[in-house]
Design a protein around this motif. Structure first.
Motif, PDB file in Angstrom:
ATOM      1  N   VAL A   1       0.803  -1.215  -0.029  1.00  0.00           N
ATOM      2  CA  VAL A   1      -0.097  -0.079  -0.030  1.00  0.00           C
ATOM      3  C   VAL A   1       0.797   1.397   0.082  1.00  0.00           C
ATOM      4  N   LEU A   2       1.740   1.381   0.800  1.00  0.00           N
ATOM      5  CA  LEU A   2       2.615   2.505   1.173  1.00  0.00           C
ATOM      6  C   LEU A   2       3.784   2.960   0.252  1.00  0.00           C
ATOM      7  N   HIS A   3       3.965   1.728  -0.640  1.00  0.00           N
ATOM      8  CA  HIS A   3       5.026   2.043  -1.574  1.00  0.00           C
ATOM      9  C   HIS A   3       4.526   2.189  -3.088  1.00  0.00           C
ATOM     10  N   ARG A   4       3.056   2.346  -3.211  1.00  0.00           N
ATOM     11  CA  ARG A   4       2.417   2.158  -4.468  1.00  0.00           C
ATOM     12  C   ARG A   4       2.762   3.582  -5.225  1.00  0.00           C
ATOM     13  N   GLY A   5       2.987   3.278  -6.381  1.00  0.00           N
ATOM     14  CA  GLY A   5       2.756   4.287  -7.359  1.00  0.00           C
ATOM     15  C   GLY A   5       4.071   5.290  -7.679  1.00  0.00           C
ATOM     16  N   ARG A   6       5.327   4.564  -7.207  1.00  0.00           N
ATOM     17  CA  ARG A   6       6.459   5.517  -7.610  1.00  0.00           C
ATOM     18  C   ARG A   6       7.646   4.420  -7.826  1.00  0.00           C
ATOM     19  N   SER A   7       8.829   4.987  -8.511  1.00  0.00           N
ATOM     20  CA  SER A   7       9.749   4.204  -8.843  1.00  0.00           C
ATOM     21  C   SER A   7      10.683   4.110  -7.533  1.00  0.00           C
ATOM     22  N   HIS A   8      11.813   2.990  -7.750  1.00  0.00           N
ATOM     23  CA  HIS A   8      12.544   2.865  -6.484  1.00  0.00           C
ATOM     24  C   HIS A   8      13.945   2.512  -6.961  1.00  0.00           C
ATOM     25  N   VAL A   9      14.867   3.264  -6.238  1.00  0.00           N
ATOM     26  CA  VAL A   9      16.347   3.152  -6.743  1.00  0.00           C
ATOM     27  C   VAL A   9      17.133   2.528  -5.289  1.00  0.00           C
ATOM     28  N   ALA A  10      17.930   1.916  -5.307  1.00  0.00           N
ATOM     29  CA  ALA A  10      18.869   1.603  -4.227  1.00  0.00           C
ATOM     30  C   ALA A  10      20.025   1.939  -4.346  1.00  0.00           C
ATOM     31  N   LEU A  11      20.464   2.916  -2.957  1.00  0.00           N
ATOM     32  CA  LEU A  11      21.795   3.694  -3.212  1.00  0.00           C
ATOM     33  C   LEU A  11      22.379   3.478  -1.655  1.00  0.00           C
ATOM     34  N   ASP A  12      23.702   3.236  -1.739  1.00  0.00           N
ATOM     35  CA  ASP A  12      24.273   3.299  -0.284  1.00  0.00           C
ATOM     36  C   ASP A  12      24.753   4.642  -0.079  1.00  0.00           C
ATOM     37  N   LEU A  13      24.268   5.344   0.696  1.00  0.00           N
ATOM     38  CA  LEU A  13      24.563   6.954   0.796  1.00  0.00           C
ATOM     39  C   LEU A  13      25.702   7.073   1.764  1.00  0.00           C
ATOM     40  N   LYS A  14      26.356   5.751   2.236  1.00  0.00           N
ATOM     41  CA  LYS A  14      27.591   5.947   2.763  1.00  0.00           C
ATOM     42  C   LYS A  14      28.825   5.959   1.941  1.00  0.00           C
ATOM     43  N   GLN A  15      28.339   5.606   0.760  1.00  0.00           N
ATOM     44  CA  GLN A  15      29.487   5.728  -0.236  1.00  0.00           C
ATOM     45  C   GLN A  15      29.466   6.948  -0.888  1.00  0.00           C
ATOM     46  N   ALA A  16      30.298   7.599  -1.335  1.00  0.00           N
ATOM     47  CA  ALA A  16      30.532   9.089  -2.127  1.00  0.00           C
ATOM     48  C   ALA A  16      29.809   9.080  -3.496  1.00  0.00           C
ATOM     49  N   ALA A  17      30.284   7.996  -3.892  1.00  0.00           N
ATOM     50  CA  ALA A  17      29.748   7.815  -5.402  1.00  0.00           C
ATOM     51  C   ALA A  17      28.136   7.742  -5.327  1.00  0.00           C
ATOM     52  N   ASP A  18      27.631   7.074  -4.608  1.00  0.00           N
ATOM     53  CA  ASP A  18      26.204   6.979  -4.652  1.00  0.00           C
ATOM     54  C   ASP A  18      25.494   8.259  -3.953  1.00  0.00           C
ATOM     55  N   ARG A  19      26.305   8.993  -3.108  1.00  0.00           N
ATOM     56  CA  ARG A  19      25.787  10.395  -2.938  1.00  0.00           C
ATOM     57  C   ARG A  19      25.681  11.331  -4.079  1.00  0.00           C
ATOM     58  N   ASP A  20      26.717  11.190  -4.652  1.00  0.00           N
ATOM     59  CA  ASP A  20      27.140  12.021  -5.859  1.00  0.00           C
ATOM     60  C   ASP A  20      25.768  11.913  -6.815  1.00  0.00           C
ATOM     61  N   ARG A  21      25.561  10.494  -7.104  1.00  0.00           N
ATOM     62  CA  ARG A  21      24.387  10.225  -8.024  1.00  0.00           C
ATOM     63  C   ARG A  21      23.104  10.734  -7.518  1.00  0.00           C
ATOM     64  N   LEU A  22      22.820  10.647  -6.020  1.00  0.00           N
ATOM     65  CA  LEU A  22      21.527  11.268  -5.685  1.00  0.00           C
ATOM     66  C   LEU A  22      21.567  12.744  -5.845  1.00  0.00           C
ATOM     67  N   LEU A  23      22.659  13.341  -5.743  1.00  0.00           N
ATOM     68  CA  LEU A  23      22.725  14.981  -5.943  1.00  0.00           C
ATOM     69  C   LEU A  23      22.597  15.151  -7.443  1.00  0.00           C
ATOM     70  N   ASP A  24      23.041  14.245  -8.219  1.00  0.00           N
ATOM     71  CA  ASP A  24      22.702  14.424  -9.532  1.00  0.00           C
ATOM     72  C   ASP A  24      21.267  14.490  -9.883  1.00  0.00           C
ATOM     73  N   LEU A  25      20.455  13.520  -9.392  1.00  0.00           N
ATOM     74  CA  LEU A  25      18.871  13.246  -9.484  1.00  0.00           C
ATOM     75  C   LEU A  25      18.469  14.463  -9.055  1.00  0.00           C
ATOM     76  N   LEU A  26      18.709  14.888  -7.996  1.00  0.00           N
ATOM     77  CA  LEU A  26      18.361  16.205  -7.203  1.00  0.00           C
ATOM     78  C   LEU A  26      18.369  17.339  -8.230  1.00  0.00           C
ATOM     79  N   ASP A  27      19.533  17.555  -8.868  1.00  0.00           N
ATOM     80  CA  ASP A  27      19.472  18.740 -10.007  1.00  0.00           C
ATOM     81  C   ASP A  27      18.185  18.894 -10.831  1.00  0.00           C
ATOM     82  N   HIS A  28      17.401  17.706 -10.820  1.00  0.00           N
ATOM     83  CA  HIS A  28      16.369  17.880 -11.748  1.00  0.00           C
ATOM     84  C   HIS A  28      15.022  17.912 -11.135  1.00  0.00           C
ATOM     85  N   ALA A  29      15.005  17.853  -9.828  1.00  0.00           N
ATOM     86  CA  ALA A  29      13.835  17.524  -8.812  1.00  0.00           C
ATOM     87  C   ALA A  29      13.317  18.887  -8.359  1.00  0.00           C
ATOM     88  N   ASP A  30      12.256  18.893  -8.303  1.00  0.00           N
ATOM     89  CA  ASP A  30      11.243  19.587  -7.601  1.00  0.00           C
ATOM     90  C   ASP A  30      11.615  20.026  -6.053  1.00  0.00           C
TER      91      ASP A  30
END
Length: 358
Positions: A51-80
């Protein structure tokens, strides 16, 4: 994607409590949401994901890793916007605080929901719904006279005070960002939300229309015409005949003489309650539902969760849908020109998420 929020792009940091419900509601209204979780199943995967996870996409990131944090920031560049529900300081320690994210995307709305708020003496304290509603005066007002407070599930703190105020704050701030080009932080504290939800009762208290104790007020279950009654089959009916015209319909339906009952004379309430209870206990819940069906007496059956799904009034309105093999609420509220919908939930990789939003 259907819905009034079509074109709104949000990143949801995987969490429990208010955040996943906010994501569910906003996605149902058309927002394109990428939920970011740790490698593995993520929060609520074992109990509420259908129920609670319906209707959106999911990606898995290990945010303790710098590379994954950078990828999240790349995504946020295009987010509202982004929504998160960590304890204050967690996102800062990950290097994903509002200052960092807004420096990358000045139009970003950074939504944060916690129990106690981002600041204040309790900001770092643990807590749950029951604690938040306790400290705002809401829990004290719920329950029988002389008894302990009743716990209203976790609807009041987590969801009404948290989810709904987070969602309102996000939509409001996104509208502002689109008009001004300036993003901001939304600090949605459950205690703030619950305090606002208590506004009517604070107003009553200030004018002497409410006593600051349980079980003695008009809307807390102490009024005989605003409470639940047991029926012959063990079921219950809910009576909400507050206004005089509805109270008159109730008395007529119970075949009671109006001359015997003065609605707002509290000295009469104990006998009124006894008489109402005796009459309701003589028949089944279904009898009373049918008996009051075509009246304005404000009498309804108290349905279980499973019963509610199949009740004719609810099915006629299509209030519930079957999704992921689970009966659940359809998207709400309903809009005539841009109706919401439940979109598929899919796992994607970060490259696909960034490409979709670029």
């Amino acid at each position: 994607m259907a819905g009034p929020l079509s074109g709104v792009r949000l990143v949801e940091m995987d969490a429990i409590g208010p955040v996943p419900l906010a994501g569910m509601l906003l996605s149902g209204l058309g927002a394109d949401i990428v939920r970011v979780g740790r490698p593995g199943q993520g929060a609520w995967a074992d109990v509420g994901a259908a129920v609670l996870h319906r209707g959106r996409s999911h990606v898995a990131l290990d945010l303790k890793q710098a590379a994954d944090r950078d990828r999240l920031l790349d995504l946020l560049d295009h987010a509202d916007g982004l929504i998160e529900g960590s304890r204050p300081g967690v996102m800062e320690r990950l290097g994903l605080c509002p200052d960092v994210c807004l420096a990358r995307n000045p139009r970003l709305v950074y939504g944060r929901v916690t129990g106690w708020g981002q600041t204040g003496p309790l900001a770092q304290a643990a807590g749950h719904d029951i604690n938040y509603i306790a400290l705002t005066g809401a829990l004290h007002a719920m329950g029988d006279k002389g008894g302990r407070p009743f716990v209203p599930l976790n609807l009041v703190g987590d969801y009404a005070g948290g989810t709904m105020f987070l969602a309102l704050g996000m939509v409001s701030a996104i509208l502002s960002a689109r008009a001004t080009g300036i993003g901001q932080v939304v600090d949605a504290a459950m205690v703030d939300g619950v305090a606002n939800l208590m506004s009517l009762f604070q107003a009553f208290l200030s004018t002497g229309q409410w006593r600051d104790e349980r079980g003695v007020n008009l809307l807390d279950g102490s009024a005989p015409f605003y409470r639940c009654y047991a029926c012959a089959d063990g079921g219950y009916v809910a009576v909400g005949a507050l206004e005089p015209q509805f109270f008159a319909k109730l008395l007529a339906g119970l075949d009671l003489d109006p001359a015997d009952f003065v609605q707002n004379e509290k000295a009469c309430w104990p006998e009124m309650e006894r008489r109402f209870a005796t009459v309701f206990a003589a028949r089944t819940r279904d009898h009373w539902e049918a008996h009051f069906a075509d009246t304005d007496a404000c009498v309804t059956p108290v349905l279980s969760m499973r019963e509610a799904v199949g009740h004719p009034a609810n099915t006629a309105r299509h209030m519930f849908v079957r999704h992921n093999d689970v009966d659940q609420a359809a998207p709400a509220p309903r809009l005539s020109a841009t109706p919401g919908a439940i979109e598929p939930s899919i796992a994607i990789d970060m490259d696909a998420a960034i490409a979709r939003w670029s």
